[in-house]
Scaffold this active site. Structure first.
Site, mmCIF file in Angstrom:
data_model
loop_
_atom_site.group_PDB
_atom_site.id
_atom_site.type_symbol
_atom_site.label_atom_id
_atom_site.label_comp_id
_atom_site.label_asym_id
_atom_site.label_seq_id
_atom_site.Cartn_x
_atom_site.Cartn_y
_atom_site.Cartn_z
ATOM 1 N N LYS A 107 1.637 -4.546 2.501
ATOM 2 C CA LYS A 107 1.227 -3.966 3.785
ATOM 3 C C LYS A 107 0.449 -5.000 4.589
ATOM 4 O O LYS A 107 0.670 -5.162 5.793
ATOM 5 C CB LYS A 107 0.363 -2.711 3.551
ATOM 6 C CG LYS A 107 1.200 -1.510 3.140
ATOM 7 C CD LYS A 107 0.368 -0.347 2.628
ATOM 8 C CE LYS A 107 1.302 0.720 2.066
ATOM 9 N NZ LYS A 107 0.627 1.777 1.318
ATOM 10 N N GLN A 141 -5.327 3.756 -0.014
ATOM 11 C CA GLN A 141 -4.193 3.709 -0.926
ATOM 12 C C GLN A 141 -4.368 4.747 -2.045
ATOM 13 O O GLN A 141 -5.393 4.782 -2.714
ATOM 14 C CB GLN A 141 -4.060 2.294 -1.524
ATOM 15 C CG GLN A 141 -2.866 2.099 -2.419
ATOM 16 C CD GLN A 141 -1.536 2.200 -1.668
ATOM 17 O OE1 GLN A 141 -1.371 1.653 -0.589
ATOM 18 N NE2 GLN A 141 -0.584 2.923 -2.244
ATOM 19 N N ASP A 157 -1.229 7.179 8.173
ATOM 20 C CA ASP A 157 -0.404 7.679 7.063
ATOM 21 C C ASP A 157 0.052 9.111 7.318
ATOM 22 O O ASP A 157 0.980 9.600 6.667
ATOM 23 C CB ASP A 157 -1.230 7.656 5.769
ATOM 24 C CG ASP A 157 -0.710 6.661 4.765
ATOM 25 O OD1 ASP A 157 0.409 6.144 4.961
ATOM 26 O OD2 ASP A 157 -1.418 6.400 3.770
#
Ligand code: NAP
Length: 288
Positions: free
Chosen positions: A54, A98, A121
């Site tokens: 990422k 994460q 997200d």
């Protein structure tokens, strides 16, 4: 019939190029690039790889990438303090924590502490609500990427029979909502669905987001259907470690009209959509 292979890598490359071009325009207009902060707690090897990828992709798109790598014994209060600081940080447009988090941390509370307008997200309950109601928000990246691949297949979504196997908040539910928004007739199937094969055979668009290697058999697929395989399963086969999807690919490709491979299908779309969401966040925040 042999299915058209939907090349997720090529679609993701195009999307990344578009995002990078728009990020450059944004940076020129606002004196700073869009910024994404990624928080990793602990040393889970798969998460470390995801976070590294990422970061690399964010930099490649000309955006600011900030990584916070915290030890596995980080307390809930420390993590909440960091998330709140990132909420206030004007350089940051997107915040990603994460998952999975170590067990002593309350992942739901941490995600819900992220400012919904920086939740690129799309996991915050406010963004889940916005999606259902039809307001602008952030949609989970894998669901967004799956829709783009359906469009890449050139199928008409309006009026199509769509079957989504899997009802997770991460993939199944948001992709079902996106299909509904586009006027498909949507069936959500799951582990208690009776005669899953017959349900799948109705589908013009079949999305498998289950996590069971090769669950979907070729005779479950309506000839000519578009098949989007979200599954990523690691298996041992012929003495080798392999990545396979939720669809029995070789046979399915003989029946479907278009199909995504694993790897190289939905996978590359996820990070590309994360960057797209980060750019969108920056653009929306600049208008406020
Ligand atoms: P998840 O949270 O474990 O959800 C799996 C869903 O599948 C559940 O709704 C479950 O039903 C259903 N299910 C399980 N066994 C079933 C069966 N035998 N028949 C019918 N339905 C069944 O998984 P997820 O997070 O949605 O992920 C799904 C897959 O996508 C995984 O392989 C994951 O690795 C992959 N994935 C890929 C990407 C990507 O970037 N390509 C991103 C995210 C996830 P119940 O609700 O009834 O339990």
């Amino acid at each position: 019939m042999t299915a058209r292979i939907i090349d997720g890598k090529a679609v993701a490359d195009r999307l990344n190029a578009d995002t990078a071009a728009k990020a450059a325009v944004y940076a020129k207009a606002h004196g700073r690039p869009p910024g994404l902060a990624v928080v990793l707690v602990g040393e889970d090897p798969a998460s470390q790889v995801y976070v590294r990828n990422k970061g690399k992709s964010t930099i490649a798109a000309g955006m600011l990438s900030i990584e916070h790598k915290l030890p596995a014994d980080t307390s809930q209060d420390e993590l909440l303090r960091l998330v709140r600081a990132l909420n206030e940080d004007a350089r940051i447009d997107g915040i990603l924590v994460q998952l999975p988090l170590p067990k002593h941390l309350d992942a739901d509370l941490i995600i819900d502490t992220i400012d919904p307008d920086k939740d690129v997200d799309g996991f915050h309950v406010v963004n889940a609500g916005r999606l259902v109601v039809g307001f602008d928000g952030f949609v989970p990246c894998t669901a967004l990427g799956s829709m783009m691949l359906i469009d890449e297949a050139g199928v008409k979504v309006e009026g199509a029979e769509a079957v989504v196997i899997g009802r997770s908040n991460l993939v199944g539910k948001p992709v079902s909502q996106l299909l509904l928004r586009r006027n498909a007739t949507v069936t959500m199937a799951h582990s208690r669905t009776k005669d899953l094969a017959a349900v799948c055979r109705r589908a013009d668009i079949l999305i498998a987001a289950v996590g069971r290697p090769r669950l979907v058999q070729p005779d479950w697929i309506k000839p000519g259907a578009v098949v989007i395989d979200v599954g990523i399963n690691r298996i041992e086969e012929g003495g080798r470690n392999r990545l396979v999807g939720d669809v029995a690919y070789d046979g399915a490709a003989q029946v479907a009209g278009a199909i995504t491979p694993v790897p190289g299908g939905v996978g590359p779309m996820t990070i590309a959509c994360l960057l797209k969401n980060t750019l969108t966040s920056a653009e929306r925040r600049a208008k406020r």
